[in-house]
Design an enzyme around this catalytic site. Structure first.
Site, PDB file in Angstrom:
ATOM      1  N   SER A  29       0.827  -1.210   0.000  1.00  0.00           N
ATOM      2  CA  SER A  29       0.000   0.000   0.000  1.00  0.00           C
ATOM      3  C   SER A  29       0.863   1.262   0.000  1.00  0.00           C
ATOM      4  O   SER A  29       1.958   1.272   0.554  1.00  0.00           O
ATOM      5  CB  SER A  29      -0.877  -0.007   1.254  1.00  0.00           C
ATOM      6  OG  SER A  29      -1.395   1.274   1.510  1.00  0.00           O
TER       7      SER A  29
ATOM      8  N   TYR B 207      -2.167   5.316  -4.141  1.00  0.00           N
ATOM      9  CA  TYR B 207      -3.216   6.313  -3.926  1.00  0.00           C
ATOM     10  C   TYR B 207      -2.686   7.558  -4.610  1.00  0.00           C
ATOM     11  O   TYR B 207      -1.672   8.117  -4.180  1.00  0.00           O
ATOM     12  CB  TYR B 207      -3.440   6.567  -2.427  1.00  0.00           C
ATOM     13  CG  TYR B 207      -4.314   5.530  -1.759  1.00  0.00           C
ATOM     14  CD1 TYR B 207      -5.528   5.152  -2.320  1.00  0.00           C
ATOM     15  CD2 TYR B 207      -3.938   4.953  -0.560  1.00  0.00           C
ATOM     16  CE1 TYR B 207      -6.340   4.211  -1.694  1.00  0.00           C
ATOM     17  CE2 TYR B 207      -4.752   4.007   0.068  1.00  0.00           C
ATOM     18  CZ  TYR B 207      -5.944   3.649  -0.513  1.00  0.00           C
ATOM     19  OH  TYR B 207      -6.757   2.724   0.084  1.00  0.00           O
TER      20      TYR B 207
ATOM     21  N   THR C 243      -5.516   2.513  -7.155  1.00  0.00           N
ATOM     22  CA  THR C 243      -6.824   2.327  -6.515  1.00  0.00           C
ATOM     23  C   THR C 243      -7.743   3.482  -6.901  1.00  0.00           C
ATOM     24  O   THR C 243      -7.417   4.652  -6.686  1.00  0.00           O
ATOM     25  CB  THR C 243      -6.651   2.222  -4.991  1.00  0.00           C
ATOM     26  OG1 THR C 243      -5.830   1.082  -4.728  1.00  0.00           O
ATOM     27  CG2 THR C 243      -7.987   2.047  -4.288  1.00  0.00           C
TER      28      THR C 243
ATOM     29  N   LYS D  20      -7.635  -0.863  -9.609  1.00  0.00           N
ATOM     30  CA  LYS D  20      -8.322  -1.593  -8.532  1.00  0.00           C
ATOM     31  C   LYS D  20      -9.546  -0.812  -8.091  1.00  0.00           C
ATOM     32  O   LYS D  20      -9.459   0.394  -7.834  1.00  0.00           O
ATOM     33  CB  LYS D  20      -7.364  -1.764  -7.347  1.00  0.00           C
ATOM     34  CG  LYS D  20      -7.979  -2.343  -6.076  1.00  0.00           C
ATOM     35  CD  LYS D  20      -6.915  -2.615  -5.035  1.00  0.00           C
ATOM     36  CE  LYS D  20      -7.457  -3.249  -3.765  1.00  0.00           C
ATOM     37  NZ  LYS D  20      -8.065  -2.300  -2.847  1.00  0.00           N
TER      38      LYS D  20
ATOM     39  N   HIS E 275     -13.380  -2.601  -2.253  1.00  0.00           N
ATOM     40  CA  HIS E 275     -12.528  -2.173  -1.145  1.00  0.00           C
ATOM     41  C   HIS E 275     -12.967  -2.853   0.165  1.00  0.00           C
ATOM     42  O   HIS E 275     -12.902  -2.261   1.248  1.00  0.00           O
ATOM     43  CB  HIS E 275     -12.582  -0.643  -1.003  1.00  0.00           C
ATOM     44  CG  HIS E 275     -11.317  -0.008  -0.509  1.00  0.00           C
ATOM     45  ND1 HIS E 275     -10.483   0.714  -1.324  1.00  0.00           N
ATOM     46  CD2 HIS E 275     -10.741   0.042   0.723  1.00  0.00           C
ATOM     47  CE1 HIS E 275      -9.458   1.183  -0.611  1.00  0.00           C
ATOM     48  NE2 HIS E 275      -9.591   0.779   0.625  1.00  0.00           N
TER      49      HIS E 275
ATOM     50  N   ARG F 112     -15.570  -0.991   2.369  1.00  0.00           N
ATOM     51  CA  ARG F 112     -15.135   0.145   3.190  1.00  0.00           C
ATOM     52  C   ARG F 112     -15.453   1.489   2.563  1.00  0.00           C
ATOM     53  O   ARG F 112     -15.171   2.530   3.154  1.00  0.00           O
ATOM     54  CB  ARG F 112     -13.624   0.059   3.424  1.00  0.00           C
ATOM     55  CG  ARG F 112     -13.230  -1.156   4.208  1.00  0.00           C
ATOM     56  CD  ARG F 112     -11.736  -1.418   4.142  1.00  0.00           C
ATOM     57  NE  ARG F 112     -10.918  -0.508   4.908  1.00  0.00           N
ATOM     58  CZ  ARG F 112     -10.717  -0.592   6.215  1.00  0.00           C
ATOM     59  NH1 ARG F 112     -11.305  -1.537   6.896  1.00  0.00           N
ATOM     60  NH2 ARG F 112      -9.938   0.262   6.841  1.00  0.00           N
TER      61      ARG F 112
ATOM     62  N   ARG G 209     -12.619 -15.327   2.057  1.00  0.00           N
ATOM     63  CA  ARG G 209     -12.386 -15.771   3.435  1.00  0.00           C
ATOM     64  C   ARG G 209     -11.798 -17.165   3.533  1.00  0.00           C
ATOM     65  O   ARG G 209     -11.594 -17.671   4.642  1.00  0.00           O
ATOM     66  CB  ARG G 209     -13.715 -15.727   4.225  1.00  0.00           C
ATOM     67  CG  ARG G 209     -14.234 -14.314   4.442  1.00  0.00           C
ATOM     68  CD  ARG G 209     -13.312 -13.518   5.367  1.00  0.00           C
ATOM     69  NE  ARG G 209     -13.681 -12.125   5.491  1.00  0.00           N
ATOM     70  CZ  ARG G 209     -13.230 -11.146   4.692  1.00  0.00           C
ATOM     71  NH1 ARG G 209     -12.380 -11.402   3.711  1.00  0.00           N
ATOM     72  NH2 ARG G 209     -13.603  -9.901   4.861  1.00  0.00           N
TER      73      ARG G 209
ATOM     74  N   ARG H 223      -8.375  -8.999   4.793  1.00  0.00           N
ATOM     75  CA  ARG H 223      -8.492  -9.007   6.253  1.00  0.00           C
ATOM     76  C   ARG H 223      -7.980 -10.283   6.957  1.00  0.00           C
ATOM     77  O   ARG H 223      -7.349 -10.165   8.012  1.00  0.00           O
ATOM     78  CB  ARG H 223      -9.945  -8.744   6.666  1.00  0.00           C
ATOM     79  CG  ARG H 223     -10.379  -7.281   6.449  1.00  0.00           C
ATOM     80  CD  ARG H 223     -11.801  -7.092   6.945  1.00  0.00           C
ATOM     81  NE  ARG H 223     -12.285  -5.727   6.863  1.00  0.00           N
ATOM     82  CZ  ARG H 223     -13.045  -5.251   5.864  1.00  0.00           C
ATOM     83  NH1 ARG H 223     -13.385  -6.034   4.851  1.00  0.00           N
ATOM     84  NH2 ARG H 223     -13.467  -4.002   5.887  1.00  0.00           N
TER      85      ARG H 223
HETATM   86  C1  FNR Z   1      -7.716  -1.906   2.936  1.00  0.00           C
HETATM   87  N1  FNR Z   1      -7.738  -1.796   1.537  1.00  0.00           N
HETATM   88  C2  FNR Z   1      -6.829  -0.988   0.899  1.00  0.00           C
HETATM   89  N2  FNR Z   1      -6.836  -0.903  -0.467  1.00  0.00           N
HETATM   90  C3  FNR Z   1      -5.904  -0.146  -1.105  1.00  0.00           C
HETATM   91  O1  FNR Z   1      -5.933  -0.092  -2.338  1.00  0.00           O
HETATM   92  N3  FNR Z   1      -4.972   0.550  -0.387  1.00  0.00           N
HETATM   93  C4  FNR Z   1      -4.912   0.518   0.958  1.00  0.00           C
HETATM   94  O2  FNR Z   1      -4.058   1.141   1.580  1.00  0.00           O
HETATM   95  C5  FNR Z   1      -5.894  -0.242   1.648  1.00  0.00           C
HETATM   96  N4  FNR Z   1      -5.913  -0.285   3.002  1.00  0.00           N
HETATM   97  C6  FNR Z   1      -6.793  -1.123   3.656  1.00  0.00           C
HETATM   98  C7  FNR Z   1      -6.739  -1.216   5.053  1.00  0.00           C
HETATM   99  C8  FNR Z   1      -7.576  -2.107   5.722  1.00  0.00           C
HETATM  100  C9  FNR Z   1      -7.482  -2.206   7.210  1.00  0.00           C
HETATM  101  C10 FNR Z   1      -8.460  -2.927   4.984  1.00  0.00           C
HETATM  102  C11 FNR Z   1      -9.328  -3.953   5.674  1.00  0.00           C
HETATM  103  C12 FNR Z   1      -8.534  -2.808   3.612  1.00  0.00           C
HETATM  104  C13 FNR Z   1      -8.650  -2.652   0.750  1.00  0.00           C
HETATM  105  C14 FNR Z   1      -7.989  -3.991   0.420  1.00  0.00           C
HETATM  106  O3  FNR Z   1      -6.958  -3.843  -0.509  1.00  0.00           O
HETATM  107  C15 FNR Z   1      -9.001  -4.980  -0.181  1.00  0.00           C
HETATM  108  O4  FNR Z   1      -9.670  -4.389  -1.260  1.00  0.00           O
HETATM  109  C16 FNR Z   1     -10.018  -5.448   0.872  1.00  0.00           C
HETATM  110  O5  FNR Z   1      -9.352  -5.736   2.083  1.00  0.00           O
HETATM  111  C17 FNR Z   1     -10.778  -6.646   0.400  1.00  0.00           C
HETATM  112  O6  FNR Z   1     -11.802  -6.954   1.299  1.00  0.00           O
HETATM  113  P1  FNR Z   1     -11.694  -8.167   2.383  1.00  0.00           P
HETATM  114  O7  FNR Z   1     -11.633  -9.436   1.604  1.00  0.00           O
HETATM  115  O8  FNR Z   1     -10.457  -7.918   3.177  1.00  0.00           O
HETATM  116  O9  FNR Z   1     -12.922  -8.011   3.194  1.00  0.00           O
END
Ligand code: FNR
Length: 385
Positions: free
Chosen positions: A127, A151, A177, A259, A283, A286, A317, A337
């Site tokens: 990231s 980003y 992203t 993404k 994401h 989120r 998962r 996660r």
């Molecule tokens: C993220 N995600 C994310 N995506 C990205 O492009 N840059 C980032 O810095 C972050 N940071 C981030 C922090 C946290 C705590 C989470 C949970 C997620 C999104 C990540 O890349 C991804 O899209 C999701 O985590 C996918 O969902 P699940 O499967 O983790 O629920």
């Protein structure tokens, strides 16, 4: 040939001498254990989502509508779970998702992830808002595959600098992203007024960036508040459109993967803009509450884009989920996660535990559906209910 399934034999053999795994074997179990182990703010930041978190539910719900149809009486002694994406050889269709501010769950953060992944040859996506720098994570990952997630900052000098640092440090693709032009409404974090960046977490790549520092009055340490305010101002360029990808291409030779695509029209637009890869993602729920479960959109996007590789995340998962997404056309899945919880619980060993579990279950699911290679995985092995 691969035998990731052997992980379960190791576990059962340990059971013969009375030893059980240190960590939970399911993602739900990992989440529960992390809830008890992490600080309430850190856990809420990782586990939480936008609004009423209906998108997170939809991500899981979408998987429940695709059922696997096992096949039998095939010789599955020799199997190969490997695949290839943009020149990277993957032992399993798994890459780590870019997750920011890992320092809030473990001191070794991305360095622990890089080491665990490298030992398994699983590529990582770093990231922009990592706790360790682009260069330090590159060093920790050695010659393992790595991508850099961008980003897109509001200042072009800073954007170019980050991308070029990644290129120089051996990252082999830029993952841009698209879904985070603004941080979403996240009630769990709002309740504790907690945004880790504002505590100075996750800003290492800016702190070590000449272009960022050039626009800062004085030293970072003299006035960290000023540095954080500068970061808030430039974190995400809200003006960028598809046309701006030409600019990004002008500052790097690396392939560009976008993404955060869900709508097939956006996927087509991305292909027209010449991207080398697309990640279907919301994401992890989120960003937009009550959004469509990401898996629901995967087949439409795959059908819309032709030969451009499509990857998938949001709601993965287990290794069985990876299997379903690959059957629906994902070249690989980004896992998020679950390994963050593993990291929080046991550092590098926790990430290893989660990745090995996913790889083992993927291998087993493939074998038990009569498949000996990823090439055989397609929609015929699924039914929509
Ligand atoms: C993220 N995600 C994310 N995506 C990205 O492009 N840059 C980032 O810095 C972050 N940071 C981030 C922090 C946290 C705590 C989470 C949970 C997620 C999104 C990540 O890349 C991804 O899209 C999701 O985590 C996918 O969902 P699940 O499967 O983790 O629920």
């Amino acid at each position: 040939m691969t035998d990731h399934a052997n992980f379960q034999n190791e576990i059962y053999l340990q059971g013969m001498v009375g030893t059980t795994p240190d960590l939970p074997m399911t993602s739900a179990g990992l989440e529960e254990a992390a809830a008890a182990a992490l600080s309430p703010e850190a856990f809420a930041y990782v586990a939480g989502g936008a609004g009423d978190e209906r998108t997170m539910d939809a991500n899981r719900e979408a998987f429940s509508h695709w059922k696997v149809v096992p096949r039998t009486m095939v010789d599955v002694q020799q199997r190969d779970t490997s695949t290839e994406v943009l020149g990277l050889r993957l032992p399993s269709p798994i890459i780590t998702a870019p997750i920011g501010v890992l320092g809030i769950v473990h001191d070794e953060a991305e360095v622990a992830v890089a080491r665990a992944a490298a030992a398994l040859d699983v590529p990582i996506t770093l990231s922009t808002v990592s706790s360790y720098s682009i260069e330090d994570v590159a060093e920790a990952s050695g010659d393992n595959g790595r991508w850099f997630q961008l980003y897109w900052p509001g200042e072009r000098d800073v954007a170019a600098s980050l991308v070029q640092r990644a290129e120089a440090a051996g990252y082999s693709a830029i993952v841009v992203t698209l879904d985070t032009k603004m941080l979403a409404w996240r009630p769990r974090d709002l309740e504790t007024a907690y945004l880790p960046f504002l505590q100075g977490e996750g800003l290492t790549n800016y702190r070590t960036d000449e272009a960022f520092l050039a626009g800062l009055e004085g030293d970072w340490d003299d006035n960290p508040q000023l540095a954080i305010l500068r970061w808030i101002g430039l974190f995400a360029d809200r003006t960028v459109t598809w046309e701006d990808l030409d600019w990004l291409r002008s500052v790097t030779d690396l392939p560009i993967v976008v993404k955060g695509v869900l709508h097939p029209d956006d996927a087509r637009r991305a292909v027209d803009a010449g991207v080398e890869g697309i990640i279907v993602s919301n994401h992890g729920g989120r960003q937009v509450d009550n959004a469509v479960g990401a898996l629901m959109m995967l087949p439409e996007v795959v059908d819309a884009v032709g030969d451009v590789p499509v990857l998938f995340d949001s709601g993965i998962r287990s290794g069985a989920d990876v299997f379903t997404a690959v059957c629906l056309g994902a070249r690989a899945c980004l896992v998020g996660r679950p390994w963050v919880y593993g990291l929080g619980l046991a550092g590098e060993a926790g990430v290893t535990h989660v990745l090995r579990s996913f790889m083992a279950e993927f291998d087993l699911t493939m074998a038990l559906t009569g498949q000996t290679s990823v090439a055989g995985l397609d929609r015929h092995l699924l039914r929509h209910v």
